[in-house]
Design a protein around this motif. Structure first.
Motif, mmCIF file in Angstrom:
data_model
loop_
_atom_site.group_PDB
_atom_site.id
_atom_site.type_symbol
_atom_site.label_atom_id
_atom_site.label_comp_id
_atom_site.label_asym_id
_atom_site.label_seq_id
_atom_site.Cartn_x
_atom_site.Cartn_y
_atom_site.Cartn_z
ATOM 1 N N GLU A 50 0.798 -1.021 -0.063
ATOM 2 C CA GLU A 50 0.241 0.243 -0.027
ATOM 3 C C GLU A 50 1.109 1.365 -0.025
ATOM 4 N N GLU A 51 1.971 1.688 0.900
ATOM 5 C CA GLU A 51 2.450 2.547 1.268
ATOM 6 C C GLU A 51 3.880 2.695 -0.275
ATOM 7 N N ARG A 53 2.346 1.906 -3.300
ATOM 8 C CA ARG A 53 1.737 2.305 -4.305
ATOM 9 C C ARG A 53 1.065 3.359 -4.132
ATOM 10 N N ASP A 54 1.511 4.318 -2.731
ATOM 11 C CA ASP A 54 1.272 5.418 -2.938
ATOM 12 C C ASP A 54 2.015 6.426 -3.284
ATOM 13 N N CYS A 55 3.605 5.767 -2.287
ATOM 14 C CA CYS A 55 5.065 6.035 -3.665
ATOM 15 C C CYS A 55 4.769 6.138 -5.612
ATOM 16 N N GLN A 57 2.847 7.319 -7.208
ATOM 17 C CA GLN A 57 2.170 8.271 -7.630
ATOM 18 C C GLN A 57 2.127 9.286 -6.938
ATOM 19 N N GLN A 58 2.841 8.888 -5.983
ATOM 20 C CA GLN A 58 3.863 10.601 -5.575
ATOM 21 C C GLN A 58 4.941 10.555 -6.588
ATOM 22 N N ARG A 90 11.327 8.706 2.240
ATOM 23 C CA ARG A 90 10.457 8.060 2.934
ATOM 24 C C ARG A 90 10.613 7.542 4.726
#
Length: 189
Positions: A50-51, A53-55, A57-58, A90
């Motif tokens: 999940e983290e 996937r978020d990364c 996008q960022q 991160r």
């Protein structure tokens, strides 16, 4: 814009079209090519899907901003470096510092990236792309839909007519096989 229609155009040509038109759709095609690869990079560092996937996008958001400011010559390597640095930052925020061995290898600016390292990273990306093509059709389809096209499990079920259990299995086995194929290719180098 039909991305399959432009599949034959290399990264440099897509970047040129973007710089000429400032149309983000050209960048979208580039990002679509490397979504799965970036997810792999982020998973390697963050160990959390999940983290990761978020990364991804960022990283894409940062890349869009940066590409509007200046021109990039080697897109794949540049994007990899942004993703790697983002993950390391991160990790630093999470742990309070970057582990020493990672910190020492963290490039401060694009000019400081060594060419040999870029070639090795490009080789890794190429091997991942080749390995994706070697997956069986079911795994390739599910992995592509899930990671590259950002489809949910249910959307994949609806698109492919696989059961939910089959979709999850194809994705899990596809990820594992992708990793094994890439490792095998890297050992040959």
């Amino acid at each position: 814009m039909d991305t399959n229609r432009y599949r034959h155009i290399n990264d440099g040509e897509l970047l040129e079209k973007f710089y000429e038109t400032k149309d983000n759709q050209w960048l979208g095609m580039l990002f679509q090519r490397y979504t799965l690869l970036l997810l792999g990079v982020c998973m390697k560092y963050l160990k959390n899907e999940e983290e990761a996937r978020d990364c991804v996008q960022q990283v894409f958001l940062k890349a869009i901003t940066e590409l509007h400011k200046y021109e990039v010559e080697y897109f794949k390597s540049w994007l990899y470096t942004i993703a790697r640095n983002h993950c390391l930052m991160r990790l630093r925020d999470r742990q309070g510092k970057i582990p020493r061995e990672l910190n020492e290898s963290l490039p401060v600016a694009a000019e400081e990236i060594d060419t040999k390292g870029l070639e090795e990273k490009e080789n890794l990306f190429d091997n991942i792309e080749l390995a994706l093509e070697e997956l069986n059709e079911d795994q390739k389809t599910c992995v592509t839909l899930f990671y590259l096209q950002k489809k949910s499990y249910q959307q994949i079920v609806d698109t492919t007519n696989y059961t939910l259990l089959q979709v999850k299995s194809h994705i899990q086995n596809g990820k594992r096989n992708l990793k094994l194929l890439v490792e095998k290719k890297l050992k040959k180098v």
